[in-house]
Design a protein around this motif. Structure first.
Motif, PDB file in Angstrom:
ATOM      1  N   ALA A 156       0.818  -1.208   0.000  1.00  0.00           N
ATOM      2  CA  ALA A 156       0.000   0.000   0.000  1.00  0.00           C
ATOM      3  C   ALA A 156       0.855   1.262   0.000  1.00  0.00           C
ATOM      4  O   ALA A 156       0.391   2.335  -0.360  1.00  0.00           O
ATOM      5  N   ALA A 157       2.094   1.144   0.421  1.00  0.00           N
ATOM      6  CA  ALA A 157       2.955   2.319   0.556  1.00  0.00           C
ATOM      7  C   ALA A 157       3.367   2.865  -0.809  1.00  0.00           C
ATOM      8  O   ALA A 157       3.547   2.122  -1.769  1.00  0.00           O
ATOM      9  N   GLN A 158       3.500   4.189  -0.862  1.00  0.00           N
ATOM     10  CA  GLN A 158       4.150   4.817  -2.002  1.00  0.00           C
ATOM     11  C   GLN A 158       5.649   4.718  -1.725  1.00  0.00           C
ATOM     12  O   GLN A 158       6.229   5.575  -1.069  1.00  0.00           O
ATOM     13  N   LYS A 159       6.250   3.646  -2.214  1.00  0.00           N
ATOM     14  CA  LYS A 159       7.577   3.270  -1.735  1.00  0.00           C
ATOM     15  C   LYS A 159       8.620   4.359  -1.919  1.00  0.00           C
ATOM     16  O   LYS A 159       9.449   4.592  -1.039  1.00  0.00           O
ATOM     17  N   SER A 160       8.611   5.021  -3.045  1.00  0.00           N
ATOM     18  CA  SER A 160       9.631   6.040  -3.282  1.00  0.00           C
ATOM     19  C   SER A 160       9.498   7.190  -2.290  1.00  0.00           C
ATOM     20  O   SER A 160      10.504   7.704  -1.784  1.00  0.00           O
ATOM     21  N   ARG A 161       8.270   7.577  -1.981  1.00  0.00           N
ATOM     22  CA  ARG A 161       8.061   8.683  -1.048  1.00  0.00           C
ATOM     23  C   ARG A 161       8.357   8.267   0.387  1.00  0.00           C
ATOM     24  O   ARG A 161       8.913   9.050   1.162  1.00  0.00           O
ATOM     25  N   VAL A 162       7.957   7.053   0.737  1.00  0.00           N
ATOM     26  CA  VAL A 162       8.277   6.553   2.077  1.00  0.00           C
ATOM     27  C   VAL A 162       9.786   6.444   2.242  1.00  0.00           C
ATOM     28  O   VAL A 162      10.342   6.815   3.285  1.00  0.00           O
ATOM     29  N   ARG A 163      10.459   5.941   1.212  1.00  0.00           N
ATOM     30  CA  ARG A 163      11.916   5.828   1.259  1.00  0.00           C
ATOM     31  C   ARG A 163      12.562   7.210   1.384  1.00  0.00           C
ATOM     32  O   ARG A 163      13.510   7.393   2.155  1.00  0.00           O
ATOM     33  N   ALA A 164      12.029   8.185   0.670  1.00  0.00           N
ATOM     34  CA  ALA A 164      12.554   9.548   0.743  1.00  0.00           C
ATOM     35  C   ALA A 164      12.349  10.129   2.140  1.00  0.00           C
ATOM     36  O   ALA A 164      13.249  10.781   2.689  1.00  0.00           O
TER      37      ALA A 164
END
Length: 264
Positions: A179-187
């Motif tokens: 469910a996560a927006q992985k790139s934004r969570v990673r950022a």
């Protein structure tokens, strides 16, 4: 992200990863997308409680044993033991020396094994013993470092969850990472990591370098260990990572002070 979605994501994060009472809302794909991005904020709450206890213990002239006991329990009070549960399950799985599939079954087993109890007791005993060491100004330095570490450990865990493949196609971590927006969570995780690094290096450059190097080496070890033992990351392993990173940071802090005392 809309303000409402932001507030709901923070609510979901604290509802899942802390024992702090939060308004009950319905979890859905929108408010779960960025939940992991706000995981370090739970560390901020833990940090505030630890620093508050350190200040209060100084005002009341609390002895080292009582200070250490409360300091060791503060993470459990804030989280409700969710990360400790991951450590216990991981201890059981690793100690089983079974196949990868069996270890994954042990991770999701709700029963507590002998090695889980041993691991939990050993962890708390070592944490307590480490907190008894620093006194005076050193106690404040250890508390400040551990406070930053509470945020840092969760930023590392969030980064790992969205960066390392899941060990199975089910479970909470799979649901959250999907469910996560992985790139934004990673950022977001990287931003928290950088902020923590700046704070550590500003407070004490040499100790900061030691802590950051230790965390980096531990993350590398963690990645290779879970790939070999489990084939990827799970919720329990993410919790194990938080707990072990916090313990490592406290251990590095105390060793730094002990060595410094010898040098002086």
């Amino acid at each position: 992200m809309k303000l409402r979605e932001l507030a709901e994501s923070v609510d979901v994060t604290f509802s899942m990863y802390s024992a702090i009472p939060m308004p009950q809302i319905e979890w859905n794909e929108k408010n779960m997308k960025y939940m992991l991005a706000f995981l370090p904020l739970v560390g901020v709450a833990q940090a505030a409680l630890l620093l508050g206890w350190t200040a209060l213990s100084g005002c009341l002239a609390v002895n080292g044993v009582l200070f250490a006991a409360v300091a060791a329990l503060i993470p459990l009070l804030v989280t409700g033991g969710i990360h400790m549960d991951g450590l216990c399950d991981t201890a059981d799985a690793l100690a089983s020396h079974q196949t990868r599939e069996k270890k994954l079954e042990i991770l999701k087993d709700s029963h507590t094994g002998a090695f889980a109890v041993i691991g939990c007791c050993a962890y708390l005993l070592l944490t307590f013993a480490l907190w008894t060491q620093p006194e005076g100004a050193q106690r404040w330095l250890a508390a400040e470092t551990a406070a930053v570490g509470a945020v840092l450990s969760r930023a590392i865990s969030a980064f790992a969850v969205v960066s390392i493949p899941c060990a199975k196609n089910s479970g909470l971590v799979h649901a959250f990472s999907s469910a996560a927006q992985k790139s934004r969570v990673r950022a977001a995780a990287v931003v928290f990591l950088l902020l923590c690094a700046v704070l550590l290096l500003w407070r004490n450059p040499l100790l900061g370098v030691c802590v950051l190097a230790g965390c980096g080496l531990h993350l590398i070890y963690f990645y290779h260990m879970i790939q070999k033992q489990f084939g990827g990351i799970t919720g329990d392993l993410a919790g194990y990572l938080v707990q072990m990173t916090e313990l490592l940071i406290l251990l590095v802090s105390v060793l730094y002070m002990l060595v410094g005392n010898i040098v002086k």
